[in-house]
Design a protein around this motif. Sequence first.
Motif, PDB file in Angstrom:
ATOM      1  N   ILE B  36       0.871  -1.177   0.000  1.00 11.80           N
ATOM      2  CA  ILE B  36       0.000   0.000   0.000  1.00 11.80           C
ATOM      3  C   ILE B  36       0.908   1.228   0.000  1.00 11.80           C
ATOM      4  O   ILE B  36       1.802   1.331   0.838  1.00 11.80           O
ATOM      5  CB  ILE B  36      -0.905   0.020   1.246  1.00 11.80           C
ATOM      6  N   VAL B  38       1.764   5.335   0.270  1.00 12.58           N
ATOM      7  CA  VAL B  38       1.237   6.528   0.919  1.00 12.58           C
ATOM      8  C   VAL B  38       2.225   7.679   0.738  1.00 12.58           C
ATOM      9  O   VAL B  38       3.446   7.480   0.769  1.00 12.58           O
ATOM     10  CB  VAL B  38       0.947   6.253   2.416  1.00 12.58           C
ATOM     11  N   GLN B  41       1.560  14.680   2.427  1.00 14.10           N
ATOM     12  CA  GLN B  41       1.613  16.059   1.949  1.00 14.10           C
ATOM     13  C   GLN B  41       1.988  16.931   3.133  1.00 14.10           C
ATOM     14  O   GLN B  41       1.239  17.018   4.107  1.00 14.10           O
ATOM     15  CB  GLN B  41       0.275  16.477   1.370  1.00 14.10           C
ATOM     16  N   PRO B  76      -2.871   0.148  -4.084  1.00 17.11           N
ATOM     17  CA  PRO B  76      -3.626   1.280  -3.533  1.00 17.11           C
ATOM     18  C   PRO B  76      -2.666   2.394  -3.131  1.00 17.11           C
ATOM     19  O   PRO B  76      -1.542   2.118  -2.692  1.00 17.11           O
ATOM     20  CB  PRO B  76      -4.316   0.699  -2.295  1.00 17.11           C
ATOM     21  N   TYR B  78      -2.507   6.442  -1.285  1.00 17.04           N
ATOM     22  CA  TYR B  78      -3.210   7.505  -0.569  1.00 17.04           C
ATOM     23  C   TYR B  78      -2.277   8.670  -0.286  1.00 17.04           C
ATOM     24  O   TYR B  78      -1.082   8.477  -0.063  1.00 17.04           O
ATOM     25  CB  TYR B  78      -3.753   6.998   0.777  1.00 17.04           C
ATOM     26  N   ILE B  80      -1.793  11.451   2.527  1.00 16.87           N
ATOM     27  CA  ILE B  80      -2.305  11.880   3.823  1.00 16.87           C
ATOM     28  C   ILE B  80      -1.765  13.272   4.114  1.00 16.87           C
ATOM     29  O   ILE B  80      -0.613  13.584   3.830  1.00 16.87           O
ATOM     30  CB  ILE B  80      -1.998  10.895   4.965  1.00 16.87           C
ATOM     31  N   ASN B  81      -2.653  14.081   4.641  1.00 19.30           N
ATOM     32  CA  ASN B  81      -2.284  15.465   4.849  1.00 19.30           C
ATOM     33  C   ASN B  81      -1.593  15.629   6.193  1.00 19.30           C
ATOM     34  O   ASN B  81      -2.163  15.358   7.237  1.00 19.30           O
ATOM     35  CB  ASN B  81      -3.522  16.332   4.786  1.00 19.30           C
ATOM     36  N   ARG B 118       3.833   8.975  12.760  1.00 19.45           N
ATOM     37  CA  ARG B 118       2.523   9.013  12.104  1.00 19.45           C
ATOM     38  C   ARG B 118       2.332   7.792  11.201  1.00 19.45           C
ATOM     39  O   ARG B 118       1.279   7.166  11.215  1.00 19.45           O
ATOM     40  CB  ARG B 118       2.454  10.311  11.285  1.00 19.45           C
ATOM     41  N   LYS B 122      -0.296   4.698  11.093  1.00 21.37           N
ATOM     42  CA  LYS B 122      -1.060   4.397   9.878  1.00 21.37           C
ATOM     43  C   LYS B 122      -0.884   2.921   9.499  1.00 21.37           C
ATOM     44  O   LYS B 122      -1.829   2.256   9.090  1.00 21.37           O
ATOM     45  CB  LYS B 122      -0.546   5.321   8.763  1.00 21.37           C
ATOM     46  N   LEU B 126      -3.995   0.260   9.201  1.00 22.44           N
ATOM     47  CA  LEU B 126      -4.314  -0.462   7.969  1.00 22.44           C
ATOM     48  C   LEU B 126      -3.940  -1.939   8.062  1.00 22.44           C
ATOM     49  O   LEU B 126      -3.871  -2.627   7.048  1.00 22.44           O
ATOM     50  CB  LEU B 126      -3.618   0.203   6.780  1.00 22.44           C
TER      51      LEU B 126
END
Lengths: 392, 363
Positions: B36, B38, B41, B76, B78, B80-81, B118, B122, B126
Amino acid sequence: MLNGPIYFDYNATSPIHPELQEKIVEWLPFWGNPSSVHAHGRQAKKLVREARQSIADALGVSPLELIFTSGGSEGNNTVICGLLFSAQAEERKELITTTIEHPSVTRAMDFAETQGFKVHRIEVNRQGELDFFHFERVLSEKTLLVSMMLANNETGILLPIKKIATLAKARGALMHTDAVQAIGKININLGDLGVDYATFSGHKFYALKGTGAIYARRGQEFFNYIHGGGQERGRRAGTENVLAIASMGYMAHKLQKMPEHYEHMLELRDFFEAQILQKIPDAEITSQKAKRVPNTSSVILPGVHGESLLMSLDIKGFSVSTGSACSSGSSEPSVVLRNMGLTRDEAQSSLRVSMGWMTTREEVESFIEALVSIVDHLRNIKNRGDSRANPS
Amino acid sequence: MPIPAKSKGRVLVAMSGGVDSSAAAALLVDQGYEVIGVTMQVWDYSSCNIEEGAGTCCSSSDVDDARSVADLLNIPFYVINCEDEFKEKVIDPFVSDYMAGRTPLPCVNCNTYLKFDRLIEKMQELNCDYLATGHYAQIVHDKNGDAAIVTSTDDWKDQTYFLFTLPKDILNKILFPIGHMNKTDVREYSLKKNLVVARKKDSTGICFVGDKGYANFIRDNYPAAPVKTGNLRLYPSGAVLTQHQGIHNFTYGQRKGLGISSEQPLYVVKVDAESGDVWVGEEKYLFTQKMTIENCHWHKNISPEERLCVKVRYAHKGGEATIEHVEGSIYNVYFSEPQRAITPGQAAVVYDGARLIGGGWIR
């Protein structure tokens, strides 16, 4: 067993209706330019004309009152920004809207302010109630336009547009409603609503993306926003998006069965909400008691971050959203929910579940199961994380 | 590297859009992990003038690059902010360090608080078994399953210097898929895999600062930061050479941009935050043999007799030293040979051979 990812994000966009997929293939040979006089042109023009009639019938208006656009954002901008240049705007320098509109209305209102107009933004509280007291206080002979959405994209609440339109009309103000999130979810009769303008988008009710329509009541001023050829009787230039328009017309025809679709979605949504509130006792449905479209639930799941929820659900094969799709990627939680009085934490813990005509009970059941287990998992991690010492 | 036998497992991979983390993700897919991707940002690049993707690790087009690699790998992905956290944990301390006369090292804080805090969370959220990054570093396990970080096989690219704050107890959850490769191999592999980033320039510099330099960054983004002005003095005489515009414009060992002319080359040898004085002198005054480090993290116990290797900046090849505990997490480091320009705010990172032992922040 269900195959593939399951879709619970109908408010972002809807799948193309299965029957429509076949029709589109049938229409592919009609690639002519509807403005051409020859046979090729006539075939395409027929599709556009039939679509216009079908949509007009579905909405209870005349075909000539419809202007095809590229979608909801263009429609909202055209109506709002266009009216700033109207004759009435010489006298009337105020606009009224709400704090829960789609960005294409909010930003158009911001633009109006830069052009010297005063904009009143009426609050809607977390019960989904519009501040009528404020609205009636600011509504006056100075009001050029009242623009309020029919259905809210994040919570599904319905604003009392008919009542608002009556009040607006009494003061000589024009009335616009952004009906993008209402079509395909409730029955809409524009004559009955009493608005002067309304905006629609095809892809929110199972048609193709890239098309929408503005309803502009006969006799009301309409400002041409895109200049060019004489399409749409000179009200919106540009060669028509024939296939998408035809697809919207086809779906408008399907709106005849709206009462059945309404009951179907309502039953699934109520089942979903009852199950979630039972299985996650501290969950809350925003504006649950308000009048809402039958497909949308905005669920607050305390202690769970929407971003984490979204990713976890995606990995398990469920497509949902934390708010309006347009604002994803920004660090701030949903502005609409914050404006409705949710705390930052509540907004950040909100999940938007939106269903459609094709949603099945089996899908809802498997979604509930996944959601409950993910919320449990995320809460466990958070509790462990909170008790972990912070690295220096 | 031993991998649990039962299955390859699920990995969350931090993808910056650069060639290293892209190759790391591709390798994991090759090796049969469920991957996955990630991207964090961390900064709103619309507000600065960084040329897109030009030599920094996380500019906005890099997110698109990471996404296109993820699409190619069919995993996948993503975004993340982390803008708020990045500002609080990385940029704010970066600015206050400079204002206090230190030379900060923001990449370590980014690793400590974002990548390995962080993202570990995460990873757990997940249900992943591992967190992977594109760092040039390796993790080895001894017979007892005890994990340690060792330097990359590519000496030139080795990034263990930035990893000294990693808690030891998460090492068995971390994968560095490219740690055993050198940069050339990573590029070749990326080309073979058709990763769009294969020919991208290496990231250099500090991702959020851009090409205007850090002083302008501070001026534009932190207009209220307290500027400490003072005298530029000659060491050791103390003669005032000129006035300067703020201690944040200086770093130890700096020679250019001092605003003075002199017959022999002069270097910044000390920044005195209290008085605001910046001292310049001949190069010989830059050399010192002792320093104090604080907020230390250790992966194993050290004794004062041990002869270890200590790096005082990323590009430093390291000097032999012994380390003595003072109190709390404060230690004194005694080098066998004098070291040039030991700079407060930088990290002192300690190795036993190739093995990362830990480190601290230079006072």
